[in-house]
Design a protein around this motif. Sequence first.
Motif: not given
Length: 124
Positions: A83-84, A89-90, A114-116, A119-121
């Motif tokens: 959740d954290d 990411l959000a 940075a977002y991508l 998000a890849g994780r």
Amino acid sequence: MKTSFAISCLATALLLAVSARADERPDHYEGEASETLQQAFANFAETNKRIAGILAQKEVTMADLAKIHELSYTLENALERIDDEYDELADQLEALHLASEGADIVYARGLGQAYLENAGRFPQ
């Protein structure tokens, strides 16, 4: 009429007392830690398998329920980490959204990378 009202009041008082007592009880298991997102996903998957195995037994004993109770702490830790990480990411996505809305190409590219990367994780 008075009897049903009295029973209703008694039931409400009992529920409140049980609820308050549940809030007072100390945690008695820590569960496995989820220090990273990957560890959280691994703990989540493995612990769910263990619970499924217990529940699939022909007979579930009180000892089995105690084990499920203990395992639930590991799941709570894993879900808290997940959740954290999703919240982070959000936040990154919102920053990217605002940068794209503001037509800031350079800033949007940096935020997007940075977002991508983050998000890849997550499972795709």
